[in-house]
Design an enzyme around this catalytic site. Sequence first.
Site, PDB file in Angstrom:
ATOM      1  N   HIS A  11      -3.713   4.621   4.325  1.00 47.07           N
ATOM      2  CA  HIS A  11      -5.104   3.698   4.591  1.00 47.07           C
ATOM      3  C   HIS A  11      -6.180   4.364   3.866  1.00 47.07           C
ATOM      4  O   HIS A  11      -6.624   3.674   3.062  1.00 47.07           O
ATOM      5  CB  HIS A  11      -5.138   3.491   6.177  1.00 47.07           C
ATOM      6  CG  HIS A  11      -6.556   2.687   6.214  1.00 47.07           C
ATOM      7  ND1 HIS A  11      -6.989   1.625   5.696  1.00 47.07           N
ATOM      8  CD2 HIS A  11      -7.469   3.376   7.024  1.00 47.07           C
ATOM      9  CE1 HIS A  11      -8.445   1.324   6.123  1.00 47.07           C
ATOM     10  NE2 HIS A  11      -8.537   2.376   6.769  1.00 47.07           N
ATOM     11  N   TYR A  47       4.087   5.551  11.291  1.00 43.58           N
ATOM     12  CA  TYR A  47       4.407   4.207  11.348  1.00 43.58           C
ATOM     13  C   TYR A  47       5.403   3.554  10.400  1.00 43.58           C
ATOM     14  O   TYR A  47       5.780   2.335  10.433  1.00 43.58           O
ATOM     15  CB  TYR A  47       2.956   3.354  11.423  1.00 43.58           C
ATOM     16  CG  TYR A  47       2.221   3.574  10.539  1.00 43.58           C
ATOM     17  CD1 TYR A  47       2.068   2.765   9.380  1.00 43.58           C
ATOM     18  CD2 TYR A  47       1.002   4.347  10.613  1.00 43.58           C
ATOM     19  CE1 TYR A  47       1.072   2.956   8.388  1.00 43.58           C
ATOM     20  CE2 TYR A  47      -0.054   4.396   9.940  1.00 43.58           C
ATOM     21  CZ  TYR A  47       0.166   3.909   8.480  1.00 43.58           C
ATOM     22  OH  TYR A  47      -0.902   3.969   7.846  1.00 43.58           O
ATOM     23  N   ARG A  80       0.820  -1.176   0.045  1.00 40.81           N
ATOM     24  CA  ARG A  80       0.252   0.028   0.013  1.00 40.81           C
ATOM     25  C   ARG A  80       0.956   1.114  -0.030  1.00 40.81           C
ATOM     26  O   ARG A  80       1.428   1.624   0.944  1.00 40.81           O
ATOM     27  CB  ARG A  80      -1.059  -0.100   1.168  1.00 40.81           C
ATOM     28  CG  ARG A  80      -2.098   0.905   1.122  1.00 40.81           C
ATOM     29  CD  ARG A  80      -2.602   1.299   2.602  1.00 40.81           C
ATOM     30  NE  ARG A  80      -1.808   1.977   3.280  1.00 40.81           N
ATOM     31  CZ  ARG A  80      -1.815   2.009   4.609  1.00 40.81           C
ATOM     32  NH1 ARG A  80      -2.437   1.045   5.499  1.00 40.81           N
ATOM     33  NH2 ARG A  80      -1.018   2.742   5.396  1.00 40.81           N
TER      34      ARG A  80
END
Lengths: 335, 404
Positions: free
Chosen positions: B302, B311, B298
């Site tokens: 998100h 993160y 990805r």
Amino acid sequence: MTEQLTLSRALNAGLRRSLADNDRVLLMGEDIGTLGGVFRVTDGLKAEFGADRVIDTPLAEAGIVGTAIGLAYRGYRPVCEIQFDGFIYPAFDQIVAQVAKLHYRTGGNLVLPITIRVPYGGGIGAVEHHSESPEAYFAHTAGLRVVTCANPQDAYSMIREAVASDDPVLFFEPKRRYWVKGDVDFEEEALPLGSARIVATGSDVTLVAYGPLVATALDAALAAADDGLSVEVIDLRSLSPVDFDTVEASVRKTGRLVITHEAAQSGGIGAEIAASITDRCFYHLEAAPQRVTGFDIPYPPAKLEEHFLPDLDRILDAVDRVMGRENSLTGWSAS
Amino acid sequence: MSSATSVDKSVDGEKPELAHKQFEEPRSDLPGLGGSDRGGPDERGPEEELVQILTPMGERISQPVLDTWVADVDGDQLVSLYEDMVVVRRIDVEATALQRQGELGLWPPLLGQEASQIGSARALRKDDFVFTSYRENAVAYARGVQLVDLVRVWRGTAFSGWNPFDVGMATPQVIIGAQTLHATGYAIGCQKDGVDSVAVAYFGDGATSQGDVSEAMIFAASFNAPVIFFCQNNQWAISEPVGLQAVRPIADRSPGFGIPSMRVDGNDVLAVMAATRIALDRARTGGGPTFIEAVTYRMGPHTTSDDPSRYEDGAEHEEWAAKDPILRLERYLESAGILTDEVRAAVKTKSDEVAREFRAECVGLKNPEPLSVFENVYAAPHSGLERQKRQYAAYLSYVEGGTR
């Protein structure tokens, strides 16, 4: 044609007729095929209609309901059995977030003619998770219809109406009444699924019950009659929608309302009926509506269930209360 | 006494008889999984044992099993796949911009997953049916969903952009993994109807932790359902790395359910297409379910609300950027002399046109009528809801003359 059947056999006959009438109807659940269900509601149906239509599934409630949704996408009308009331929670997401909402979410393009049968309620001395009344969770959920039968005739008619409904139906079966016998007229014209029925007429008090407690309410009405009171008993039959018109008309006549159910009191069906009827006929009420329900506790061990379940005497006590007669709370104070 | 010893004793050293027939070695006829050691965490690198046809540098390598499944994919089809991937990336960029401009409430970018989605969706027939999560906008595009229908959900005008039956694609699912059961049920229905249509469940690595996905695999295996479990392992479930969901490759899980699996390079559109065709063929011919793990990344957040800088490791991101699915196909097409300047310009024009139309359709979407909030809750009238609707209509006309 009329035949005397137990409530369980009447459900069996209704399911058989549904399977025969529409080849898109499927039954699915744990132990429903070869065994015929732990309560034998589906007894003989696998032999008659084949394993392809009466399907023993893996032991996974979310799986049963979730695959039923896929079958509905494919044009089937699945009838799922949840073996016991207390086993429904693993399927909660699939019922509440999926079955209930998918018609709305798909803009009406997907219909979910899914019936979820749930034996429910206590009074059979069972172990834990086998005596619960979870109907309020589902009555609170938009998109579901929630119904419950109280006698063999309704069992036969209502299960057929549920299976024929294009909306998903939670069909609660009063397990302690499975063995009660009654006449079933196979050709009787059924009441619409969302309607209540007055099962005893009266003029002093309206007593609303459903499922397993309808018989108890009728007993209470008989006992009250000995005491000179005329109690009208309504078998609610449908918890979503509630047939408030029938209840309202009765309360306008009697001026007094008692509601009884096994499920816990807070946030329950009784609370909704008390609030809605108070709203609809406040000036016809002679007393505050009373609820006779299970307590707000987990269903207790079998040897204590008599101290949980509403019974004849607790109902009569509430009848006395709305009548302004002496009752268990006369002179009682919380302090 | 160790547990292993006690097990041996209890069966007198003989293999216990299983109630169900053992699944024949699930990996024997499928590429993609070679590891035979079972039990502990996996030490393999992310690329080891990945099936690949196109390397990140755009070299076409020989993969004997897969090659036969894409032998028919000629230059024109490759360009078409390339165009699709470029277009869906362009839609993704436009949608993100629309969100930043306040025209969309949210958008879940698919950046980096174009090959996984286009390669698999383009392998399907019209009569197949897909059940996806919310990130499968390229799958929707490939299924023929109209551009305006891609944005309704994210603009907040509806929960479903399209009629599932028009395009063979269910309303996307937000509850993680729930759609895998719907796909399995649909597949069981296909089986009962005697048709060779296939259901495909799309989900991510995070979803594999959900009970619904395990239950779906159990039902699919027990009923030999014609369903494909297509897992895009994009390495992230919002902020949680895939290692939190699975200590071994995700593709290792399904064989335990009796479902063979393949682990393919999800950034290789040809490998993905070949793997999907293998799985489709198995399903159509009574072979039952297949699990595909498309290993991808990805590259975006998100959703437009997410902040991966909290993160994500920048070096890992760069590593994956070098494996970009569009770049590698571009390199291959260039080296094969297929991607001429003319073709490149045509694809660019097309993607810009799509983006323009997408934007116009989006900003042109009107808010639904207030009372439509009550529509389609039930298929048949519900007396309780009808009363609420009538009362709210009365309220609206009382306070605002019926409009709001």
